[in-house]
Design an enzyme around this catalytic site. Structure first.
Site, mmCIF file in Angstrom:
data_model
loop_
_atom_site.group_PDB
_atom_site.id
_atom_site.type_symbol
_atom_site.label_atom_id
_atom_site.label_comp_id
_atom_site.label_asym_id
_atom_site.label_seq_id
_atom_site.Cartn_x
_atom_site.Cartn_y
_atom_site.Cartn_z
ATOM 1 N N GLY A 174 -2.414 -1.551 10.753
ATOM 2 C CA GLY A 174 -2.032 -1.527 12.161
ATOM 3 C C GLY A 174 -0.628 -1.018 12.371
ATOM 4 C CD GLN B 110 -2.793 0.141 4.481
ATOM 5 O OE1 GLN B 110 -2.801 1.346 4.245
ATOM 6 N NE2 GLN B 110 -1.705 -0.522 4.797
ATOM 7 N N PRO C 169 0.828 -1.212 0.000
ATOM 8 C CG PRO C 169 0.030 -1.027 2.175
ATOM 9 C CD PRO C 169 0.708 -1.971 1.248
ATOM 10 C CE1 TYR D 251 -1.216 7.870 9.354
ATOM 11 C CE2 TYR D 251 -0.160 5.866 8.578
ATOM 12 C CZ TYR D 251 -0.341 7.238 8.495
ATOM 13 O OH TYR D 251 0.372 7.979 7.577
ATOM 14 N NE ARG E 173 10.643 3.852 -1.221
ATOM 15 C CZ ARG E 173 11.837 4.053 -0.667
ATOM 16 N NH1 ARG E 173 12.516 5.151 -0.936
ATOM 17 N NH2 ARG E 173 12.349 3.152 0.144
#
Length: 358
Positions: free
Chosen positions: A173, A98, A23, A177, A313
């Site tokens: 998780g 996600q 993600p 965040y 990336r």
């Protein structure tokens, strides 16, 4: 040693290879948190990955961290995702959403709401807002009775994700965040059943995962974790004990996978791999660190017991990354200036490898 390009059974899905598109926030959503036609093209271009995990998707307005990110908490958002998942599936791919609740990593300029968190402790570092970077505000500490509704928000978004055509969801998780904030020893200063001891600090993560499994099933539920990370000022003490106990609790839910980031010592990560009986996705390099994940990193972690390898990336500038890994073609560089600028430049403008004419 497992081979990166061999197939893998993930729940009910047969992945054609063990390459996972990790993600990555790209802030290309339309107003109202809607997915766009450009997002459909972007993900479909990368559908040769064994599994795509989408950018972070907020499960509620108060869960939104950055401006320009998509959601899964309205009917309009669900409808906007259907062309995206249809495009991925039409190209032979599989995609998980996600689910990302930002918690204290947010700003009223983005949501119109005061951010919430486990405790009244602000994040460190500037947060993105519609008018640029700003210091994070003081979050409002959740009352004990409010905590379960935020755990349930992951499950509610998961139901909508399935309605939107996703093959499953990954709970975010990691990276400071909301779930990570509850796990933390300095962002979580609670003295109720959600704070203090390791058993209490993992409770929110387990409740969020349990609710999601009840909503859509364990085979369609994964979770991403960043043991020992310090993103947005979170700290984890007792890293091995904390995550070992968390993995022990999660093991009873028969999740599709756990997704680790390389945010602590390899020795600790290997020990946690042994503590987790199910599928492990490993991101071998530090997110936003100086090094991109390459084939050697992937093979190293497959040898250490990972089942699938997350590439972040490298997928930005290489929509054909799987073929480049298969044939040993060079990995094209990406342009960090275009990560979050919006528009199609640096998003849809990367092409497959161009072979020179004979």
């Amino acid at each position: 040693m497992s081979n990166l390009l061999h197939h893998y059974q993930l729940g009910e899905l047969v992945l054609p290879n063990r390459v996972v598109m990790a993600p990555m926030t790209r802030v290309r959503a339309a107003a109202g948190g809607l997915a766009t036609p450009s997002m459909a093209t972007y993900y479909a271009q990368r559908a040769t990955a064994g599994l795509i995990v989408s950018e972070g998707v907020q499960p509620s307005l108060i869960g939104q961290s950055n401006p320009g990110t998509p959601g899964l908490h309205t009917d309009e958002q669900v409808a906007s995702w259907l062309p995206v998942t249809d495009a991925v599936h039409a190209n032979g791919g599989r995609i998980f959403a996600q689910i990302m609740h930002g918690g204290r990593v947010s700003h009223p300029d983005t949501t119109g709401l005061q951010p919430i968190g486990p405790s009244a402790v602000p994040a460190l570092g500037d947060v993105f807002t519609p008018t640029g970077l700003k210091p994070p505000p003081m979050p409002r500490a959740l009352a004990t009775a409010e905590v379960p509704e935020h755990a349930q928000s992951y499950a509610q978004a998961a139901r909508r994700a399935v309605d939107a055509g996703f093959n499953g969801v990954e709970l975010h998780g990691a990276n400071g965040y909301l779930i990570s904030q509850f796990l933390s020893s300095n962002a979580n200063l609670r003295t109720d059943r959600y704070g203090g001891s390791v058993a209490n600090r993992i409770r929110f993560a387990v409740e969020a995962a349990s609710a999601t499994v009840q909503a859509i099933g364990g085979a369609r539920t994964g979770i991403r974790l960043s043991p020992g990370a310090s993103f947005w000022g979170v700290e984890d003490t007792e890293v091995r004990a904390l995550y070992t106990e968390l993995l022990t609790e999660l093991a009873g839910l028969d999740l599709a996978y756990v997704h680790f980031e390389a945010t602590t010592d390899e020795e600790v990560l290997v020990a946690l791999r042994r503590a987790w009986p199910g599928t492990l996705i490993m991101n071998p390099t530090l997110p936003m660190g100086p090094k991109q994940t390459g084939r050697a990193d992937a093979d190293h972690w497959l040898g250490l017991g990972a089942d699938l390898i997350g590439f972040g990336r490298a997928f930005i500038a290489n929509p054909d990354l799987v073929e480049r890994l298969r044939t040993g073609l060079p990995i094209a560089p990406d342009d960090p200036a275009t990560y979050y600028q919006g528009g199609d430049a640096g998003y849809l403008t990367y092409s497959a490898y161009q072979h020179a004419a004979a």
